[in-house]
Design an enzyme around this catalytic site. Sequence first.
Site, short mmCIF file in Angstrom:
data_model
loop_
_atom_site.label_atom_id
_atom_site.label_comp_id
_atom_site.label_asym_id
_atom_site.label_seq_id
_atom_site.Cartn_x
_atom_site.Cartn_y
_atom_site.Cartn_z
N GLU A 312 0.80 -1.23 0.00
CA GLU A 312 0.00 0.00 0.00
C GLU A 312 0.83 1.27 0.00
O GLU A 312 0.55 2.22 0.74
CB GLU A 312 -0.92 -0.03 1.22
CG GLU A 312 -0.22 0.02 2.60
CD GLU A 312 0.17 -1.33 3.18
OE1 GLU A 312 0.38 -2.28 2.40
OE2 GLU A 312 0.27 -1.43 4.41
N HIS A 336 -8.09 -4.04 -1.18
CA HIS A 336 -7.29 -4.13 0.04
C HIS A 336 -6.26 -3.00 0.12
O HIS A 336 -6.21 -2.26 1.10
CB HIS A 336 -6.60 -5.51 0.09
CG HIS A 336 -5.76 -5.71 1.31
ND1 HIS A 336 -6.22 -6.39 2.41
CD2 HIS A 336 -4.50 -5.31 1.62
CE1 HIS A 336 -5.28 -6.40 3.34
NE2 HIS A 336 -4.23 -5.74 2.88
N GLU A 337 -5.47 -2.87 -0.92
CA GLU A 337 -4.40 -1.86 -0.85
C GLU A 337 -4.98 -0.45 -0.81
O GLU A 337 -4.45 0.42 -0.12
CB GLU A 337 -3.42 -2.02 -2.03
CG GLU A 337 -2.80 -3.42 -2.17
CD GLU A 337 -2.22 -4.00 -0.89
OE1 GLU A 337 -1.88 -3.24 0.03
OE2 GLU A 337 -2.11 -5.25 -0.80
N HIS A 340 -6.09 0.49 2.65
CA HIS A 340 -5.00 0.93 3.53
C HIS A 340 -4.85 2.46 3.53
O HIS A 340 -4.23 3.01 4.44
CB HIS A 340 -3.67 0.32 3.08
CG HIS A 340 -3.38 -1.02 3.68
ND1 HIS A 340 -3.36 -1.26 5.04
CD2 HIS A 340 -3.03 -2.20 3.10
CE1 HIS A 340 -3.03 -2.54 5.26
NE2 HIS A 340 -2.83 -3.14 4.10
N GLU A 359 -3.73 -4.44 9.19
CA GLU A 359 -4.19 -5.48 8.26
C GLU A 359 -5.60 -6.00 8.57
O GLU A 359 -6.34 -6.35 7.66
CB GLU A 359 -3.18 -6.63 8.21
CG GLU A 359 -1.78 -6.23 7.73
CD GLU A 359 -1.74 -5.62 6.33
OE1 GLU A 359 -2.72 -5.77 5.57
OE2 GLU A 359 -0.72 -4.98 6.01
N ASP A 415 8.46 -9.96 10.71
CA ASP A 415 7.83 -10.74 9.65
C ASP A 415 7.32 -12.10 10.15
O ASP A 415 6.79 -12.89 9.39
CB ASP A 415 8.82 -10.95 8.49
CG ASP A 415 8.95 -9.69 7.65
OD1 ASP A 415 8.10 -8.79 7.80
OD2 ASP A 415 9.90 -9.59 6.86
N TYR A 423 -4.86 -10.66 9.79
CA TYR A 423 -5.79 -10.27 8.72
C TYR A 423 -7.21 -10.76 9.03
O TYR A 423 -8.16 -9.99 9.09
CB TYR A 423 -5.38 -10.89 7.37
CG TYR A 423 -4.16 -10.26 6.73
CD1 TYR A 423 -2.91 -10.38 7.31
CD2 TYR A 423 -4.24 -9.58 5.53
CE1 TYR A 423 -1.78 -9.84 6.72
CE2 TYR A 423 -3.12 -9.02 4.93
CZ TYR A 423 -1.89 -9.16 5.53
OH TYR A 423 -0.79 -8.62 4.95
N1 BES Z 1 0.97 -4.44 3.79
C1 BES Z 1 0.74 -5.70 3.22
C2 BES Z 1 2.00 -6.41 2.74
C3 BES Z 1 2.99 -6.72 3.82
C4 BES Z 1 2.58 -7.12 5.08
C5 BES Z 1 4.33 -6.63 3.54
C6 BES Z 1 3.54 -7.40 6.05
C7 BES Z 1 5.26 -6.91 4.50
C8 BES Z 1 4.87 -7.29 5.76
C9 BES Z 1 -0.26 -5.64 2.06
O1 BES Z 1 -1.25 -4.69 2.25
C10 BES Z 1 -0.95 -6.97 1.98
O2 BES Z 1 -1.62 -7.30 2.91
N2 BES Z 1 -0.77 -7.69 0.90
C11 BES Z 1 -1.37 -8.98 0.69
C12 BES Z 1 -2.51 -8.90 -0.29
C13 BES Z 1 -3.84 -8.66 0.28
C14 BES Z 1 -4.91 -8.77 -0.79
C15 BES Z 1 -4.22 -9.50 1.47
C16 BES Z 1 -0.33 -9.92 0.06
O3 BES Z 1 0.70 -9.42 -0.36
O4 BES Z 1 -0.58 -11.11 0.00
ZN ZN Z 2 -2.53 -5.20 3.78
#
Ligand code: BES
Ligand code: ZN
Length: 654
Positions: A312, A336-337, A340, A359, A415, A423
Amino acid sequence: MRTSILTVCLVAALTAAAGCSRDAAPAADSAKPAATPEAKVSDTAVAAADRDEHSYAQPDLVRIDDLALELKVDFAAKTLSGSATYTLDWTDPKAVQLVLDTRELKIEQVFGEAADGKWQELKFALADADKTLGSKLTIEAPQRNKRIRVAYATSPNASGLQWLEPSMTEGKKLPFMFSQSQQIHARSWVPLQDTPSVRFTYTAHVTGPKDAMVLMSADNDPKAARDGDYSFKMPQKIPSYLLAIAAGDLVFQPISNRSGVWAEPAMVKKAATEFADTEKMTETTEKLYGPYRWERYDILVLPPSFPYGGMENPRLTFATPTVIVGDKSLVSLVAHELAHSWSGNLVTFSSSKDGWLNEGFTSYVENRIVEALYGKERADMENVIGRNELAAEFKTIDPKLQALALKPGTLKDPDDASSATVYTKGAWFLQFLEQRYGRDVFDPFLRGYFDHFAFQSIPTEKFVEYAKANLLAKHPGKVSEAELDEWIYGPGIPKSAPATVSPRFDAVDAARKAWVDGGKLPDAAATAKWSTQEWVHFVEGMPEKLSVDQLKALDAAYKFTGTPNGEIAQRWYPLAVRSGYHAADAAIAAFLQKIGRRKLIMPTYEELVKTPEGLKLAEDTFAKAKPGYHPITTGSVEAAIAKAKAAPAAPAGQ
Ligand code: BES
Ligand code: ZN
């Protein structure tokens, strides 16, 4: 569709290499925050909850208010080099040091601006690297300089950057580079107070080859001349993990006045068609939660090596091309993005232990957008897919990781957070509140929350305090404090969770059962209407293993092997591997080489490494794919292979 970053994160955590204020600065167009009676939480309690264990920075002594970057993109050396100049707010009268986070940076010199405007060299010390956190950079600033400048260069292995050869791009002509800063990788390309509790404005002057277009999480100009010299401004305060840059053969196609797609020329039209509903999504969210406050909302489609589905980055979402499947069935990623822009970018968690504030809220809003645009049936199917994954995950993960708000010390690497918890449980909790209070009450409450904490970084406790004052106290008898606490601090899913039923999935379950039990393929007239979600559910609900003949029959009917839909591939290939269906091996290898999105490929790697023959295919494929993988994906795959080698693989058939 909600996704699992979890498995990949837990694996990535094994290799530490892989990695995850209260300024109250009003936006230029910020709505006036709603007046709110605040139940007092003690300042010390909030300060403790606010502490970020994944940063060396000391933001209670001095804070970065503004960052000015001067960078050169060097594709041959795979480096960014130049300087970062900070405008500082020395909040503690005794503070004389600026402590920054760095990872594998070459720090060349540090300067401070004296009262007379002259720049003088400052002493600094770069500590030995910690595997997870990187190297602490301590700058001596006895004069408490208003501005400090660090001259530096990145390493070609920076964990937050990927450098792609022309052959790894769609067009094959120009090289490409992009950043991925969340969770703590911004420090690998800019020395920073790399904690979401610090927010700053930024400007950047970036030079690079003339034929490369450079974009940032800032005021990108769709009409910018491609001349190798670019200037950016982000006038709204953002946390470090939202700092982003990309460079390559990128062109723009508009979707609406304020939205469009940036992509390689061969991809841009397809992407703009797939994401055509973006403006409607923004308008839907604005109706629910107030104005979009970031001016433009554009989407940058990255090469398939992008390790996530989406990121995002403000004003410029970074997205995987794997959601462009031609029928808009995976555009919940954009929802989703985009969401955010309210939950996360406007109101931000102050440390990774409160990840659900970003999230969970975003997954809730995403589902509301999907419901508004594509109907309740689709929103419910996406909910069920997420909740099945959550249930599976709760069987294996530590109860401590099943709480929404984590206790300090729970996450060694940020991480490591469980994505299904953050989520899906997070979204489920908000769906629970919505159900108890009704949308008439809950929607304005959430809008008030976004307004009240706009451009601030907060811990869970601030949400709890706000919810108690504005929801529980104002509408007594609906939700108790004990219920709130159980959801936020307890493991698992409380019994009060509202259930979701999906008649369309019930039909898929019946069709699958009829085939598994009696070999009768589902009615073609029915499957012709199935969406990605139904196919995913069909494959996901299969028995642990099928016979090779059964897999052959499914392939003959539905061509799962070689599917261009990554969500289906993510489920089909592990089933094929578990079942010893070698007819799929070549397609598996091709899939693992083409795609770098961890969520899609890790389940197959994890299944492969369980047997000696699978491990061999995994290792051979990885050796070929590695030059094209992002450092984050490389870390995850290496960890999965290393883990399998440490514990001897079971012989085939067991
Ligand atoms: N902010 C996240 C990606 C992220 C989370 C990067 C934690 C590093 C650490 C992004 O908004 C996200 O949630 N992406 C998801 C897709 C979404 C549709 C659930 C993904 O990348 O799978
Ligand atoms: Zn996200």
